[in-house]
Design an enzyme around this catalytic site. Structure first.
Site, PDB file in Angstrom:
ATOM      1  N   HIS A  57      60.656  32.220  18.516  1.00 44.74           N
ATOM      2  CA  HIS A  57      61.255  31.748  19.771  1.00 44.74           C
ATOM      3  C   HIS A  57      60.918  30.294  20.044  1.00 44.74           C
ATOM      4  O   HIS A  57      61.047  29.830  21.163  1.00 44.74           O
ATOM      5  CB  HIS A  57      60.748  32.587  20.942  1.00 44.74           C
ATOM      6  CG  HIS A  57      60.881  34.053  20.736  1.00 44.74           C
ATOM      7  ND1 HIS A  57      62.092  34.639  20.458  1.00 44.74           N
ATOM      8  CD2 HIS A  57      59.976  35.056  20.752  1.00 44.74           C
ATOM      9  CE1 HIS A  57      61.914  35.947  20.316  1.00 44.74           C
ATOM     10  NE2 HIS A  57      60.646  36.217  20.480  1.00 44.74           N
ATOM     11  N   HIS A 218      65.240  38.961  20.465  1.00 40.38           N
ATOM     12  CA  HIS A 218      64.700  39.443  19.199  1.00 40.38           C
ATOM     13  C   HIS A 218      65.802  39.986  18.318  1.00 40.38           C
ATOM     14  O   HIS A 218      65.562  40.795  17.436  1.00 40.38           O
ATOM     15  CB  HIS A 218      63.692  40.558  19.427  1.00 40.38           C
ATOM     16  CG  HIS A 218      62.615  40.180  20.367  1.00 40.38           C
ATOM     17  ND1 HIS A 218      62.700  40.404  21.715  1.00 40.38           N
ATOM     18  CD2 HIS A 218      61.434  39.558  20.159  1.00 40.38           C
ATOM     19  CE1 HIS A 218      61.603  39.956  22.301  1.00 40.38           C
ATOM     20  NE2 HIS A 218      60.820  39.427  21.394  1.00 40.38           N
TER      21      HIS A 218
END
Ligand SMILES: Nc1ncnc2c1ncn2[C@@H]1O[C@H](COP(=O)(O)OP(=O)(O)O)[C@@H](O)[C@H]1O
Ligand SMILES: Nc1ncnc2c1ncn2[C@@H]1O[C@H](COP(=O)(O)OP(=O)(O)O)[C@@H](O)[C@H]1O
Ligand SMILES: [Mg+2]
Ligand SMILES: [Mg+2]
Ligand SMILES: [Mg+2]
Ligand SMILES: [Mg+2]
Lengths: 331, 225, 331, 225
Positions: A57, A218
């Site tokens: 991320h 995700h």
């Protein structure tokens, strides 16, 4: 899978070597525990802010370590929350005796691992935890895992970081962090999947004209699939669920449009133009804006929009100096 | 069998065999577990568990504790510190509670194994707050332990076989369920129609137990192997 | 083609609407001429820095407009240099009477269009031009168009911007810009092509295991094709041609590793770790580092490395405050 | 033909027809030109020129200048301000110089057209510094103008047809060349084996001239149409 990696199993370890080299003197890295922390930690008299989560991320979370934001970040495997040992090590690196705030995105794994770390902690400062849960794509309910924490986490880390830098105490820093979270909402869309390096195949498939609406960070599938329309239609799909969920009128709003990793900035600018138009029509006044890559999902194409209903105090904290790889101003 | 003293009890060596078998099955099924997680999660369950069980097996090769509680404390802590995600704390807690319930013994009888398994599942539920029907590993673990408890009188081998069958049925029963816990819950209705990855790995855990005990204990009167 | 756009023919126009909305009060946009300029321009007594080029390289150039860097940037069509009218309009918006510096990347089109603008200029301040040409992938020769201007342009704009902000005169600002260019070298690799929105098809095809070495920032094919190796091998392919071309030892070096638009930050961090290792082995001392998306090619996956052989004066100018969307510190 | 006064001269209306025809051909060939540029450049040549020629044709529909120099000043400046890239200044300069050389007249005879074309090519070379063989539009333009000059005695229609043929031959001759100017030069040896996009559009420019003049002038003695 085409990636700039060595062994796909060791991406996180290898990336931390680069983080250390790139930010020498500003960030330190505990390679054994995969913790990125302020080179000047612990900072005397300051509440320590610790966050972390799965990797992939970036710049979240390691790229938000530095004066005015996080003291430490634990890097889990790609898309896998860090383990309690990592959190314990992070806490130890930065604990200045004034208390520790854990900022945790609401995912079962993240919450449980940070919880276990708190259970296992011996000695050390008191620990408070703030769980972010801003993703309006997820139906909230007492019987489920609740909403996911996504973009608001960046704003929480910035504003709580400024409060801690200003030497507020633990409960005050935790309060302001919760206030940001409670006033923040996010929504994301994906145009393509991402590929977890160790897996080597895209997590999901999308047809050439398909859009994953309400996608997680995700590569979890989203709320639904739709046809990819124009940027203006996509902007509606982001803004409407957010503004339906919380009233953003009558307050200064912080808006963040984050790319998911594979979307070029020209598209983000273009999308922000559409979003600003729709917000204007809905009488939402944007006081501060971020457009860029702040919370990503590897090389996924798409974007997520975060709005935070702020006030003068939150704007002041937002404007306070910050000096991290991912967010920097006034310093 | 070999030098075993009491055929109705399970020794540390067999418990280690259980863990090694689980590690092997997880490794063999790694990509399958990850693919299941890609469908309704984030495509890492097989990777996570394989990383953890490889660490466990390595650790046990380097230094094998002599008592059941010490063994499972090592296993639990190793999983907690290497797996991450949801399954790390959950499987970690399972084994930690399993060990604590078993105590500082060097073997377990059928009933002792039942107590330990029940404690393990209790730990998973305490940590994750999932109920049966939420489409999680609990849907495999809970019926498995219940089946074990029902069959406990026929000895550990047969009880474990029954538990494994129940775990597999519980696993398959997750297909139509709508997830209410974990990452799959974000999908709401879209989670139906898929096997739960955690329930699938939990079925491997019970399959490993049944396999590790199979043939190592004498046959019982109903003639099953 | 999956992109967040409305009409693929109007991507640049639409993106400028977003730039204006996102940076209200800091940047102004002349939509007719597609010029992004400092909201406070012209800045009294300051040499005005004007750059520009094809769009699709964001944040270059519009994202580098602001105090301490550019005064104005002209946005051409995607990968197409701007026209002389645009340059003339940019000059007029920011000319404070102290001279104008044009910073032009060495491409035939860019050079010719900026040249024509100078020929067509009537009245106004004197104009100096610096052409950047740092790309070692291109064989230099008197008989060809010469090396392309790529990553060094970012460093030139930052450092010349600081010199102008410090009220140096036009020839001094041009000198320092040329000094940075002369001491800068770059090299890029691509893992995937990009798709020009109005074309709708990738500019080139690369097999799953192929790498385009020495790629341009417009999807122009590179020096050669190779097999995609490990990150460590790719790092060699970037560092070796650069350090073979110019001696970077014995001076403080500014290193910039830029993603090409579709490469996630985790891969850039990882690559930087490999690059730092190789530079260390070659006795190159990196004094300043940038890792992120600075000069991109739409959604292309890959990266480019730029090294600048600096000195104390250049480092001071580098460290001076800058306040732009794409680069910000000290302000 | 129609109301034309002198069959050996080219009027403004025919020059406008040339530009309209060029605009149509560029539009038809847009994707082909862009594909050629994708191979050795940056995939925009067709887009650039189509955008520019559409602007030119629109401008001329709104307001058509009466003299040749004014017409081509408009054309040149429109291209310069709408095309960008390398081809914008190059084609822009071509037309600007063409107009200046022609002067404030309302028609051109065969020789006047030759002078104007030669001035146009001179402008391209002055601006871009390319020589024949560098794999650029000069490789189509230069032989085309030379062919026109050679055939000037047979009148504008035949000279233009000869120029068009020479431009196409020049275009095709770029295939084996290694580029030394423009973006394709970065490819060095890899640029060989491809048509140059700019030479291809220049061949269209001469084809458009030949088409616009074809049949509008009386046949010459060799019987060609
Ligand atoms: N609250 C919970 N209680 C029990 N099991 C859970 C819970 N949340 C998730 N799980 C199990 O964990 C599995 C996912 O594990 P894993 O993929 O390793 O973690 P993550 O979801 O963090 O990526 C799910 O398939 C489910 O069986
Ligand atoms: N120096 C030059 N002289 C003449 N023609 C040139 C020169 N440089 C480029 N060209 C021509 O321009 C064409 C490319 O035009 P275009 O694609 O529109 O511009 P760009 O290369 O800036 O993208 C080439 O195919 C070539 O024929
Ligand atoms: Mg995970
Ligand atoms: Mg998972
Ligand atoms: Mg171009
Ligand atoms: Mg081109």
């Amino acid at each position: 899978m085409k990636k700039l990696v060595n062994d796909p199993q060791h991406v996180v370890t290898d990336a931390l070597v680069g983080v250390e080299a790139a930010y020498l003197g500003r960030l330190a890295v505990d390679h054994e525990h995969r913790v990125v922390y302020r080179a000047d930690a612990p900072v005397a008299g300051k509440v320590a802010l610790v966050s972390g989560g799965g990797s992939g991320h970036e710049p979240l979370h390691g790229g938000f370590v530095g004066p005015g934001m996080l003291d430490a970040a634990c890097a889990g495997e790609v898309f896998t929350s860090p383990t309690p040992d990592q959190v314990l090590a992070a806490d130890q690196h930065v604990d200045a005796g004034a208390g520790i705030l854990h900022i945790v995105k609401n995912y079962t794994g993240d919450v449980m691992n940070f919880d276990m770390a708190v259970e296992l902690a011996e000695g050390g400062s008191p620990i408070a935890t703030v769980v972010t849960n801003d993703d309006v794509a997820v139906e909230d309910s007492l019987y489920t895992a609740g909403r996911r924490g996504i973009g608001v986490t960046v704003v929480v880390e910035k504003i709580a970081g400024a409060a801690a830098e200003g030497r507020r105490d633990l409960s005050a820093v935790a309060d302001v962090a919760r206030r940001v979270n409670d006033n923040g909402r996010s929504m994301g869309v994906a145009l393509t999947s991402c590929t977890v390096p160790a897996v080597g195949r895209p997590t999901f498939d999308l047809a050439e004209d398909e859009l994953e609406i309400g996608v997680g960070i995700h590569g979890e599938p989203g709320r639904s699939r739709g046809r990819l329309g124009t940027a203006s239609e996509v902007a509606e799909q982001l803004v409407v669920p957010i503004t339906d969920d919380l009233d953003f009128t009558g307050a200064p709003v912080i808006a963040m449009l984050s790319g998911l990793g594979g979307t070029p900035l020209i598209e983000l600018y273009l999308m922000y133009g559409e979003i600003a138009r729709i917000l204007g029509r809905r009488n939402v006044t944007v006081a501060r804006t971020l457009v860029g890559n702040y919370i990503t999902s590897l090389e996924m194409a798409g974007c997520s929009l975060t709005l935070v209903r702020a006030d003068d105090e939150l704007l002041d904290l937002w404007d306070a100096p910050v000096d991290t790889p991912g967010l920097r101003w006034g310093a | 069998m070999g030098s075993r003293a009491d055929p109705g009890t399970v020794e540390v060596a067999q418990l280690v065999a259980w863990l090694e078998t689980f590690g092997r099955l997880v490794h063999e099924e790694r990509d399958h577990l990850t693919a299941l997680d890609a469908a309704i999660g984030d495509a890492d369950h097989g990777l996570n568990l394989d990383r953890g069980m490889r660490a466990v097996v390595e650790r046990l090769h380097a230094d094998r504790p002599a008592t059941v509680d010490a063994l499972f404390k090592t296993v639990g802590m190793t999983l907690v510190s290497t797996v991450g995600g949801a399954s790390g704390p959950l499987y970690g807690t399972f084994f930690l509670r399993f060990g604590t319930a078993a105590g500082p013994v060097d073997e377990l009888d059928a009933a002792g194994l039942a107590t330990a398994l029940r404690a393990g599942v209790g730990g998973v539920v305490a940590r994750g707050k999932a109920e049966p029907g939420d489409k999680t590993m609990v849907d495999a673990l809970e019926p498995a332990v219940t089946a074990y408890e029902r069959a406990v009188g026929s000895g550990p081998e047969h009880a474990a076989a029954a538990a494994s069958e129940a775990a597999e049925a519980g696993r398959d029963a997750t297909i139509p369920m709508v997830a209410r816990k974990g990452r799959a819950s974000y999908l709401a209705e879209r989670s139906a129609g898929h096997l739960d990855p955690g329930a699938t790995s939990s079925a491997l855990l019970l399959r490993a137990l049944a396999d590790a005990l199979a043939g190592t204990l004498p046959e019982t009167t109903d003639g099953r192997a």
